[in-house]
Design a protein around this motif. Structure first.
Motif, PDB file in Angstrom:
ATOM      1  N   UNK A  15     -78.843 -24.997 -26.065  1.00 20.61           N
ATOM      2  CA  UNK A  15     -78.145 -23.783 -26.486  1.00 20.61           C
ATOM      3  C   UNK A  15     -78.518 -23.427 -27.926  1.00 20.61           C
ATOM      4  N   UNK A  16     -78.592 -24.442 -28.780  1.00 19.71           N
ATOM      5  CA  UNK A  16     -78.969 -24.213 -30.172  1.00 19.71           C
ATOM      6  C   UNK A  16     -80.393 -23.658 -30.260  1.00 19.71           C
ATOM      7  N   UNK A  17     -81.329 -24.234 -29.518  1.00 16.39           N
ATOM      8  CA  UNK A  17     -82.709 -23.745 -29.514  1.00 16.39           C
ATOM      9  C   UNK A  17     -82.797 -22.320 -28.950  1.00 16.39           C
ATOM     10  N   UNK A  18     -82.001 -22.037 -27.956  1.00 15.49           N
ATOM     11  CA  UNK A  18     -81.972 -20.703 -27.376  1.00 15.49           C
ATOM     12  C   UNK A  18     -81.492 -19.668 -28.407  1.00 15.49           C
ATOM     13  N   UNK A  19     -80.475 -20.006 -29.154  1.00 13.89           N
ATOM     14  CA  UNK A  19     -79.975 -19.105 -30.194  1.00 13.89           C
ATOM     15  C   UNK A  19     -81.053 -18.866 -31.253  1.00 13.89           C
TER      16      UNK A  19
END
Length: 189
Positions: A15-19
């Protein structure tokens, strides 16, 4: 010490990488487009003046009918639309001038942010047709705007000038008055 990650940690990292990707991709794409030389180009009806000229810095002198000199820098920031008439401004020329004045009126509350300057021999019936109500009438003392003046009879071209005297766009003979109006509405807000 256990180095394996739990499924919930992996999901959090994803999720962090996606953001980060959501924010990074448009920036990278814009940088690549800019490096390739592409620039966004909005639809403008006037022709850009390249290289730009600054009529204030070049000391372009316009002598008004009342004898005063035209001030490129006004007391408040206002653009100037210069109409340059060819010889013998008559029916077609007057029609274009009327449409240019009407374009100013469509700016509504912002119409005071645009000055209208007619440079050339005033039409014979300028006083009787109300032209002097909308236009300041003057002459190009040193013929520094001659390159923009049409040579054909009963024609008019125009220049749009920024409040500091910088020329922005040229509208050659036969320009679309509704296109001029749209350009004015974009730059005067």
């Amino acid at each position: 010490m256990n180095t394996s990650t739990s499924p919930s940690q992996r999901v959090s990292r994803m999720k962090f990488l996606l953001v980060i990707m959501i924010f990074a991709v448009p920036i990278i794409a814009a940088a690549l487009l800019n490096l390739s030389g592409w620039q966004p180009n909005g639809k403008a009806y006037g022709e850009p003046i390249v290289p730009q000229r600054n009529l204030q810095q070049e000391h372009v002198q316009i002598r008004l009918a009342d004898g005063h000199a035209w001030a490129w820098r006004d007391t408040s920031p206002r653009m100037t639309l210069i109409a340059l008439a060819g010889p013998h401004c008559a029916t077609h020329c007057m029609d274009a001038l009327t449409k240019m004045a009407a374009a100013r009126i469509t700016l509504n509350s912002n119409m005071d942010r645009l000055r209208l300057l007619y440079v050339g021999q005033a039409p014979a019936d300028a006083a009787s047709n109300g032209m002097e109500t909308y236009w300041a009438i003057g002459s190009d003392v040193n013929q520094q705007l001659a390159a923009y003046r049409p040579s054909a009879s009963d024609t008019v071209s125009a220049l749009l000038v920024e409040s500091d005297g910088t020329t922005l766009a040229r509208y050659p003979v036969g320009f679309d008055p509704s296109g001029l109006r749209k350009d004015l509405q974009k730059v005067i807000h």
